[in-house]
Design an enzyme around this catalytic site. Structure first.
Site, PDB file in Angstrom:
ATOM      1  N   LYS A 192      67.694  23.866   1.788  1.00  0.00           N
ATOM      2  CA  LYS A 192      66.717  23.944   0.700  1.00  0.00           C
ATOM      3  C   LYS A 192      67.300  24.767  -0.430  1.00  0.00           C
ATOM      4  O   LYS A 192      68.104  25.678  -0.197  1.00  0.00           O
ATOM      5  CB  LYS A 192      65.427  24.614   1.185  1.00  0.00           C
ATOM      6  CG  LYS A 192      64.223  24.297   0.322  1.00  0.00           C
ATOM      7  CD  LYS A 192      63.630  22.932   0.641  1.00  0.00           C
ATOM      8  CE  LYS A 192      62.396  22.648  -0.161  1.00  0.00           C
ATOM      9  NZ  LYS A 192      61.576  21.588   0.455  1.00  0.00           N
ATOM     10  N   THR A 221      56.310  10.674   0.406  1.00  0.00           N
ATOM     11  CA  THR A 221      55.707  11.880   0.998  1.00  0.00           C
ATOM     12  C   THR A 221      54.218  11.621   1.214  1.00  0.00           C
ATOM     13  O   THR A 221      53.674  11.845   2.309  1.00  0.00           O
ATOM     14  CB  THR A 221      55.933  13.103   0.076  1.00  0.00           C
ATOM     15  OG1 THR A 221      57.335  13.223  -0.164  1.00  0.00           O
ATOM     16  CG2 THR A 221      55.408  14.372   0.707  1.00  0.00           C
ATOM     17  N   ASN A 249      53.571  15.171  -7.194  1.00  0.00           N
ATOM     18  CA  ASN A 249      54.101  14.000  -6.483  1.00  0.00           C
ATOM     19  C   ASN A 249      53.343  13.744  -5.188  1.00  0.00           C
ATOM     20  O   ASN A 249      52.865  12.635  -4.934  1.00  0.00           O
ATOM     21  CB  ASN A 249      55.599  14.206  -6.210  1.00  0.00           C
ATOM     22  CG  ASN A 249      56.174  13.102  -5.345  1.00  0.00           C
ATOM     23  OD1 ASN A 249      56.139  13.166  -4.122  1.00  0.00           O
ATOM     24  ND2 ASN A 249      56.664  12.040  -5.969  1.00  0.00           N
ATOM     25  N   SER A 306      64.163   9.702   2.051  1.00  0.00           N
ATOM     26  CA  SER A 306      65.421  10.225   1.500  1.00  0.00           C
ATOM     27  C   SER A 306      66.592   9.826   2.401  1.00  0.00           C
ATOM     28  O   SER A 306      67.672   9.467   1.924  1.00  0.00           O
ATOM     29  CB  SER A 306      65.373  11.752   1.401  1.00  0.00           C
ATOM     30  OG  SER A 306      64.822  12.152   0.177  1.00  0.00           O
TER      31      SER A 306
HETATM   32  N1  NAI Z   1      58.084  15.940  -3.497  1.00  0.00           N
HETATM   33  C1  NAI Z   1      58.365  15.702  -2.234  1.00  0.00           C
HETATM   34  O1  NAI Z   1      58.972  14.684  -1.902  1.00  0.00           O
HETATM   35  C2  NAI Z   1      57.929  16.642  -1.161  1.00  0.00           C
HETATM   36  C3  NAI Z   1      57.111  17.721  -1.418  1.00  0.00           C
HETATM   37  N2  NAI Z   1      56.693  18.518  -0.391  1.00  0.00           N
HETATM   38  C4  NAI Z   1      55.853  19.668  -0.636  1.00  0.00           C
HETATM   39  O2  NAI Z   1      54.628  19.287  -1.259  1.00  0.00           O
HETATM   40  C5  NAI Z   1      54.166  20.351  -2.089  1.00  0.00           C
HETATM   41  C6  NAI Z   1      53.953  19.823  -3.489  1.00  0.00           C
HETATM   42  O3  NAI Z   1      55.182  19.297  -3.958  1.00  0.00           O
HETATM   43  P1  NAI Z   1      55.256  18.229  -5.137  1.00  0.00           P
HETATM   44  O4  NAI Z   1      54.025  17.430  -5.153  1.00  0.00           O
HETATM   45  O5  NAI Z   1      56.574  17.597  -5.043  1.00  0.00           O
HETATM   46  O6  NAI Z   1      55.278  19.234  -6.383  1.00  0.00           O
HETATM   47  P2  NAI Z   1      54.837  18.944  -7.893  1.00  0.00           P
HETATM   48  O7  NAI Z   1      55.537  19.950  -8.696  1.00  0.00           O
HETATM   49  O8  NAI Z   1      54.996  17.504  -8.212  1.00  0.00           O
HETATM   50  O9  NAI Z   1      53.262  19.251  -7.872  1.00  0.00           O
HETATM   51  C7  NAI Z   1      52.749  20.481  -7.453  1.00  0.00           C
HETATM   52  C8  NAI Z   1      51.242  20.478  -7.700  1.00  0.00           C
HETATM   53  O10 NAI Z   1      50.684  21.688  -7.180  1.00  0.00           O
HETATM   54  C9  NAI Z   1      49.941  22.329  -8.205  1.00  0.00           C
HETATM   55  N3  NAI Z   1      49.925  23.773  -7.982  1.00  0.00           N
HETATM   56  C10 NAI Z   1      50.920  24.653  -8.169  1.00  0.00           C
HETATM   57  N4  NAI Z   1      50.483  25.892  -7.886  1.00  0.00           N
HETATM   58  C11 NAI Z   1      49.209  25.776  -7.491  1.00  0.00           C
HETATM   59  C12 NAI Z   1      48.214  26.685  -7.056  1.00  0.00           C
HETATM   60  N5  NAI Z   1      48.455  27.988  -6.985  1.00  0.00           N
HETATM   61  N6  NAI Z   1      46.997  26.198  -6.731  1.00  0.00           N
HETATM   62  C13 NAI Z   1      46.731  24.875  -6.802  1.00  0.00           C
HETATM   63  N7  NAI Z   1      47.626  23.963  -7.221  1.00  0.00           N
HETATM   64  C14 NAI Z   1      48.841  24.419  -7.547  1.00  0.00           C
HETATM   65  C15 NAI Z   1      50.645  21.926  -9.488  1.00  0.00           C
HETATM   66  O11 NAI Z   1      49.834  22.160 -10.650  1.00  0.00           O
HETATM   67  C16 NAI Z   1      50.876  20.453  -9.194  1.00  0.00           C
HETATM   68  O12 NAI Z   1      49.688  19.725  -9.380  1.00  0.00           O
HETATM   69  C17 NAI Z   1      55.220  21.458  -1.983  1.00  0.00           C
HETATM   70  O13 NAI Z   1      54.870  22.362  -0.979  1.00  0.00           O
HETATM   71  C18 NAI Z   1      56.465  20.688  -1.566  1.00  0.00           C
HETATM   72  O14 NAI Z   1      57.422  21.502  -0.933  1.00  0.00           O
HETATM   73  C19 NAI Z   1      57.038  18.250   0.906  1.00  0.00           C
HETATM   74  C20 NAI Z   1      57.830  17.195   1.207  1.00  0.00           C
HETATM   75  C21 NAI Z   1      58.401  16.343   0.207  1.00  0.00           C
HETATM   76  O1  AKG Z   2      63.717  14.405   0.598  1.00  0.00           O
HETATM   77  C1  AKG Z   2      64.318  15.334   1.075  1.00  0.00           C
HETATM   78  O2  AKG Z   2      65.480  15.302   1.416  1.00  0.00           O
HETATM   79  C2  AKG Z   2      63.648  16.670   1.298  1.00  0.00           C
HETATM   80  C3  AKG Z   2      62.243  16.766   0.820  1.00  0.00           C
HETATM   81  C4  AKG Z   2      61.786  18.184   0.972  1.00  0.00           C
HETATM   82  O3  AKG Z   2      62.281  19.055   0.305  1.00  0.00           O
HETATM   83  C5  AKG Z   2      60.825  18.524   1.995  1.00  0.00           C
HETATM   84  O4  AKG Z   2      60.549  17.720   2.890  1.00  0.00           O
HETATM   85  O5  AKG Z   2      60.305  19.656   1.963  1.00  0.00           O
END
Ligand code: NAI
Ligand code: AKG
Length: 420
Positions: A112, A196, A227, A354
């Site tokens: 990470k 995801t 996302n 991925s």
């Molecule tokens: N993008 C991916 O493929 C993956 C993401 N994740 C996890 O999912 C979670 C979200 O990731 P993404 O959707 O990619 O990020 P992103 O950056 O696309 O979206 C994050 C969202 O969370 C909101 N947010 C941030 N701080 C906040 C708070 N304090 N309270 C409420 N909402 C808040 C943001 O405003 C946004 O709507 C993270 O924990 C990430 O590690 C896990 C696996 C894969």
């Molecule tokens: O797509 C990947 O390789 C990793 C995604 C990721 O960061 C997660 O699952 O927390």
């Protein structure tokens, strides 16, 4: 919450993860040497990254890349751009990636990365310069057979494109297999952007099945509209559920009759911000405690804690975010018979697709979206069944069961290599 509970809560994601790793290894019959090796990443690189900003000043950012293990294969895991990134957080996230890859049986260890920055306050070109400079800083320890990054919080396919381009320039050959989550035109996989959320939706379906809850008409609450959260809301809406609340970092929206998800999807920005456009918002705290059937934390760590675990009303929680529930809250939810599908299983659809992207890049042969989704469905259902059956058979919560399933193969690989 009692006074004792308040002082007992551990909000450090690294040390709390280590406690579960220890418990899982002990239950699997491993001793302290295995724990000593697996409790920390094998390698964590800290980098200082100078970036020239648009106003011609230079800002120096701090970044990390942690590689938990390479016993099974190259490290794999996303890169996060966020002001609250810490070294311990990145280390914990890399351990979670190892467990996640173990559950899905992917040929990877966990990795990470993170950079302390706020891309919402940076221009497009400043983000590009930071992304490229970060890759230059970590280029010696990453690569298609060493460590393959991907998107995470506030990084997206455009950031992956810059990073892939920078890495290819440094190595002087085109390297689409260096990073996943790329745009389709640069070797990205169909279905990675929604994977995801699709994996979370499959877990919700399976959890609802074992709990005897019908998805049709069920009330769903989603924290985070990036996302993971926004596509999840879409899939739940399409499955006939009523998404009654969503949120982002600035607030939350609630309508007991169900929100207009398609309109919200169209209006969110690339960072998952949408609530600023509306009035009458509720707080994120209130959102988590809403009366609902399914709760999906899809934002950041430590959202369900001793403070609110007794006030959660959902029957099922599927963690789309990494680390949204503390270990103490996990125990309370389990005692309250709330089915919690942990992050290392719930959000594994992202790394699974991925992996498919990396396989396609290595082969130079690209799959259809249906092929991607069929294979994702297969792996997610198998992973859910394995973890759920382990939890049932051992009478333990799904998080501990997931860790047991996830570290078993890693510990075996470590032993076979003669490291412990
Ligand atoms: N993008 C991916 O493929 C993956 C993401 N994740 C996890 O999912 C979670 C979200 O990731 P993404 O959707 O990619 O990020 P992103 O950056 O696309 O979206 C994050 C969202 O969370 C909101 N947010 C941030 N701080 C906040 C708070 N304090 N309270 C409420 N909402 C808040 C943001 O405003 C946004 O709507 C993270 O924990 C990430 O590690 C896990 C696996 C894969
Ligand atoms: O797509 C990947 O390789 C990793 C995604 C990721 O960061 C997660 O699952 O927390």
């Amino acid at each position: 919450m009692s006074q004792n509970e308040s002082t007992a809560e551990n909000l450090n994601v690294l040390t709390s993860t280590q406690a579960v790793i220890k418990e899982a290894l002990t239950k699997l019959g491993y001793g302290s040497e295995m724990y000593e090796l697996l409790k920390e990443p094998l390698r964590t690189l800290t980098v200082r990254i100078p970036v020239r900003m648009d106003d011609d000043t230079v800002r120096v950012f701090t970044g990390y890349r942690a590689q938990h293990s390479d016993a099974i294969g190259p490290a794999k895991g996303g890169i996060r751009f966020h002001p609250d990134v810490t070294e311990d957080e990145v280390k914990a996230l890399s351990i979670w990636m190892s467990v996640k890859c173990g559950i899905a049986n992917l040929p990877y260890g966990g990795g990470k990365g993170g950079v302390i920055c706020d891309p919402r306050e940076m221009s497009f070109r400043e983000q590009e310069r930071l992304a490229r400079a970060y890759v230059r800083a970590i280029s010696q320890i990453v690569g298609p057979t060493k460590d393959i990054p991907a998107p995470d919080v506030m990084t997206n396919s455009q950031v992956m494109a810059w990073m892939m381009d920078e890495y290819s320039r440094i190595k002087e050959f085109d390297s689409p297999n260096f990073i996943t989550g790329k745009p389709i035109a640069l070797g990205g996989s169909l279905g990675r952007d929604t994977s995801t959320a699709r994996g979370v939706a499959i877990c919700i379906r399976e959890a609802a099945r074992v709990k005897g809850i019908s998805l049709e008409g069920s009330r769903v609450v989603v924290q985070g509209f990036g996302n993971a959260g926004s596509y999840l809301a879409k899939f739940m809406h399409e499955a006939g559920a009523k998404v009654i609340a969503i949120s982002d970092a600035y607030g939350a929206l609630y309508d007991e009759n169900g929100l207009d998800i398609h309109s919200l999807l169209e209006r969110r920005d690339s960072f998952g911000t949408v609530t600023k456009l509306f009035k009458n918002t509720i707080s994120n705290k209130e959102l988590l405690e809403l009366d609902c059937d399914i709760l999906v934390p899809a934002a950041i760590e430590n959202q369900i804690t001793l403070e609110n675990a007794y006030d959660i009303k959902a029957k099922i929680i599927v963690e789309a975010a990494n680390g949204p529930t503390t270990m103490e809250a996990t125990r309370i939810l389990s005692e309250r018979d709330i089915l919690l599908v942990p992050d290392v299983l719930g959000n594994s659809g992202g790394v699974i697709v991925s992996y498919f992207e990396w396989v396609q890049n290595n082969q130079g042969y690209y799959w259809t979206e249906v092929e991607v989704e069929t294979r994702l469905e297969e792996l997610m259902v198998r992973s859910f069944e394995t973890v759920y059956n382990t939890a049932q058979a051992r009478n333990i919560d799904m998080r501990l069961a997931a860790y047991m399933v996830g570290v078993r193969r890693l510990a075996e690989a470590v032993e076979l290599r003669g490291w412990v």
